[in-house]
Scaffold this active site. Structure first.
Site, PDB file in Angstrom:
ATOM      1  N   CYS A  40     -16.669 -19.819 -42.256  1.00 61.73           N
ATOM      2  CA  CYS A  40     -16.018 -21.095 -42.583  1.00 61.73           C
ATOM      3  C   CYS A  40     -16.221 -22.125 -41.481  1.00 61.73           C
ATOM      4  CB  CYS A  40     -14.522 -20.882 -42.815  1.00 61.73           C
ATOM      5  SG  CYS A  40     -14.169 -20.269 -44.462  1.00 61.73           S
ATOM      6  N   THR A  43     -17.846 -20.806 -35.469  1.00 65.39           N
ATOM      7  CA  THR A  43     -18.784 -21.022 -34.355  1.00 65.39           C
ATOM      8  C   THR A  43     -18.676 -22.473 -33.887  1.00 65.39           C
ATOM      9  OG1 THR A  43     -20.261 -19.463 -35.479  1.00 65.39           O
ATOM     10  CG2 THR A  43     -21.213 -20.738 -33.681  1.00 65.39           C
ATOM     11  N   HIS A 109     -10.343 -13.287 -37.016  1.00 64.60           N
ATOM     12  CA  HIS A 109     -10.560 -13.404 -38.460  1.00 64.60           C
ATOM     13  C   HIS A 109      -9.432 -12.695 -39.215  1.00 64.60           C
ATOM     14  CE1 HIS A 109     -14.423 -15.263 -38.187  1.00 64.60           C
ATOM     15  NE2 HIS A 109     -15.091 -14.213 -37.771  1.00 64.60           N
TER      16      HIS A 109
END
Ligand code: PAP
Length: 298
Positions: A40, A43, A109
């Site tokens: 999503c 990074t 996550h």
């Protein structure tokens, strides 16, 4: 993959990372977590958050010396379950997150409902990023096949990954439950969760970067804005800049996975080049059903 507390995890990559996070991670009030379901935009968000937080010691103009030129953002903002507490990770594991400089900038996550209680109790802040479902699926499919290639497994067909995704089976999925968990928390506790959409950030990066800086407790001064610091950070962290750096072109990260795997297109709407109209319609329909009554749209 195994299902734990309603979400799917990859045991080959994560080992007991999520369980170890629950058992051992103690959040501090000043911690900032960069949270997302994979693919999503973490990074990008990690690069932006790192650059914002460290802009005094590492000005975005001093390009030659900026850490982002030598390190991938996942190394600068380590993931809790993917790196710090991951028993399957064989790289330069940081054994004790307490040695990280304060305020700690950490990634995760993990779904909101599975985070250790200390995160909510301590009042640490979470910057969550999500993305439209179709682009997320296509990005995940590409990434999954890169992971598989890295361990000499055959690639999976898009149709197969699509069916699994719709059933909720993707890393840290179901996608919709993950997004809704953080969305609801952001409505309840806006001072603790900043909820961002990749698609909106692509359209208006400076507006969102300023929101991020403010939420993180280090807003841009009017002098900084005048001097163009906001734009400099956006440029430094742009897809074009980061994806062309040697560290991200030829460097490798955890488990020898190439950093280039984190950079593909960096665009909104690329899924239309892969998904059939029926697939797009099915995903839209599930998203609408799942988000019904939540006031969230993607
Ligand atoms: P992760 O969950 O493995 O960390 P994540 O960074 O969340 O992956 O998502 C990767 C997506 O962000 C990719 O999208 P795509 O497959 O549709 O192209 C990747 O290209 C995109 N991305 C990576 N870096 C940037 C950036 N600096 N700006 C915008 N998008 C980016």
């Amino acid at each position: 993959m195994y299902q734990y507390q309603g979400f799917w995890y990859n045991c080959g990559i994560l080992g007991v990372g999520p369980l170890a996070v629950q058992d051992h991670f103690k959040a501090l009030p000043c911690d900032i977590l960069i949270a997302s379901i994979p693919k999503c935009g973490s990074t990008w968000l990690k690069s932006l958050a790192f650059s914002v937080m460290n802009r005094r010691s590492h000005p975005p103009t001093q390009h030659q010396q900026h850490p982002l030129l030598s390190f991938n953002s996942h190394d600068l903002v380590p993931g809790l379950e993917t790196k710090l507490y991951n028993n399957n990770f064989n790289g330069n594991r940081i054994p004790n997150p307490d040695i990280l400089p304060s305020p700690r900038l950490l990634g995760t996550h993990m779904p909101y409902t599975s985070l250790p209680q200390s995160v909510t109790l301590s009042g640490s802040r979470i910057v969550y990023i999500c993305r439209n479902t179709k682009d997320n699926l296509v990005s995940w499919w590409h990434f999954l096949n890169k992971i598989r290639m890295n361990v000499s497994l055959e690639p999976m067909k898009l149709e197969e990954v699509f069916e699994m995704f719709c059933e909720g089976v993707s890393a840290f999925g179901p996608f919709w439950d993950h997004v809704l968990g953080y969305w609801k928390f952001s409505l309840e506790r806006p001072q603790n969760v900043l909820f961002l959409k990749y698609d909106e950030m692509v359209t208006e990066p400076s507006l969102h970067l300023k929101r991020i800086a403010e939420f993180m407790g280090c807003p841009f001064s009017s002098m900084e804005e005048k001097e163009g610091v906001v734009d400099q950070i956006i440029k430094l962290c742009s897809f074009e800049n980061l994806s062309n750096l040697a560290v991200n072109k030829i460097g490798t990260g955890d488990n020898d996975f190439p950093n280039s795997g984190f950079f593909r297109q960096g665009k909104v709407g690329d899924s239309a080049n892969y998904l059939s109209p029926e697939m797009m319609e099915k995903l839209d329909c599930i998203t609408k059903q799942k988000f019904h009554g939540s006031s969230l749209t993607l």
